[in-house]
Design an enzyme around this catalytic site. Structure first.
Site, PDB file in Angstrom:
ATOM      1  N   CYS A 102      -1.616   0.750   7.245  1.00 32.77           N
ATOM      2  CA  CYS A 102      -3.027   0.498   7.373  1.00 32.77           C
ATOM      3  C   CYS A 102      -3.508  -0.893   6.608  1.00 32.77           C
ATOM      4  O   CYS A 102      -3.826  -1.888   7.231  1.00 32.77           O
ATOM      5  CB  CYS A 102      -4.011   1.600   7.002  1.00 32.77           C
ATOM      6  N   ARG A 103      -3.807  -0.721   5.303  1.00 25.85           N
ATOM      7  CA  ARG A 103      -3.970  -1.762   4.360  1.00 25.85           C
ATOM      8  C   ARG A 103      -3.064  -2.842   4.373  1.00 25.85           C
ATOM      9  O   ARG A 103      -3.615  -3.963   4.489  1.00 25.85           O
ATOM     10  CB  ARG A 103      -4.470  -1.149   3.025  1.00 25.85           C
ATOM     11  N   SER A 104      -1.827  -2.582   3.955  1.00 26.02           N
ATOM     12  CA  SER A 104      -0.944  -3.698   3.643  1.00 26.02           C
ATOM     13  C   SER A 104      -0.540  -4.390   5.050  1.00 26.02           C
ATOM     14  O   SER A 104      -0.445  -5.791   4.828  1.00 26.02           O
ATOM     15  CB  SER A 104       0.274  -3.405   2.995  1.00 26.02           C
TER      16      SER A 104
ATOM     17  N   ASN B 274       2.209   1.504   4.426  1.00 29.34           N
ATOM     18  CA  ASN B 274       2.508   0.382   5.275  1.00 29.34           C
ATOM     19  C   ASN B 274       1.948   0.559   6.561  1.00 29.34           C
ATOM     20  O   ASN B 274       2.472  -0.108   7.710  1.00 29.34           O
ATOM     21  CB  ASN B 274       3.709  -0.073   4.842  1.00 29.34           C
TER      22      ASN B 274
ATOM     23  N   CYS C 164       1.082  -1.190  -0.121  1.00 30.91           N
ATOM     24  CA  CYS C 164       0.040  -0.045  -0.049  1.00 30.91           C
ATOM     25  C   CYS C 164       0.799   1.242   0.025  1.00 30.91           C
ATOM     26  O   CYS C 164       2.194   0.913  -0.277  1.00 30.91           O
ATOM     27  CB  CYS C 164      -1.081  -0.072   1.098  1.00 30.91           C
TER      28      CYS C 164
ATOM     29  N   ASP D 149      -8.322   3.320   1.133  1.00 25.09           N
ATOM     30  CA  ASP D 149      -7.600   3.718   2.151  1.00 25.09           C
ATOM     31  C   ASP D 149      -8.495   4.173   3.417  1.00 25.09           C
ATOM     32  O   ASP D 149      -9.186   5.236   3.318  1.00 25.09           O
ATOM     33  CB  ASP D 149      -6.561   4.734   1.783  1.00 25.09           C
TER      34      ASP D 149
END
Length: 156
Positions: free
Chosen positions: A12-14, A10, A7, A123
């Site tokens: 939140c999402r990944s 690095n 993401c 996001d």
């Protein structure tokens, strides 16, 4: 087999994808056969833990992200990992721009493994708690599809 989730920062999402996917691998008895990591396109948060809201949302589902630390994408990742999976189209474009021509890695969108071709993991950074829950739901669906794709690849 090695999988890298990507993401922007690095935090939140990944890292959410990394944690959820690790749990899915455990459930499928594949955790010893698949290495998992996450990174960001940008270097803003290198060395930092995932966003507290990310950690809290994941912990409510029994996923501890506390030991993860942000890192930036490196050129060797294209040779080390079999899958580099982006959370959105901007991240995917950045991966394609940086991907060496000789890289054998599959570079694509993570949600393609959930049957959501072309769809992005949004996001949640600037939104409320519900955004983190939505990320977890989407990542869970894609993780299940990716586990099956990897199982087929391993067994082939």
């Amino acid at each position: 087999m090695r999988v890298l989730f990507v993401c922007l920062g690095n935090i939140c999402r990944s890292p959410t994808a990394e944690g959820v996917f690790r749990q899915a691998l455990e459930a499928a008895d594949l955790s010893r056969r698949v290495e998992v990591d996450s990174c960001g396109i940008a270097a803003w948060h290198v060395g930092k833990a995932p966003d507290p809201r990310t950690r809290e949302a994941a912990m409510r589902r029994g996923i501890d992200l506390g030991s993860l630390r942000a890192r930036q994408l490196a050129e060797e990742d294209f040779h080390r990992f079999d899958y580099l999976l982006a959370m959105d189209h901007d991240n995917l474009s950045a991966l394609h721009e940086r991907c060496p021509a000789e890289s054998p890695a599959h570079v694509g969108l993570f949600l393609d493994f959930a049957g959501h071709d072309g769809r992005e993991v949004p996001d949640p950074f600037y939104g409320g708690e519900q955004g983190f829950e939505e990320v977890l739901d989407l990542v869970d669906a894609a993780s299940k599809g990716l586990v099956e794709a990897i199982r087929r690849r391993i067994e082939a």
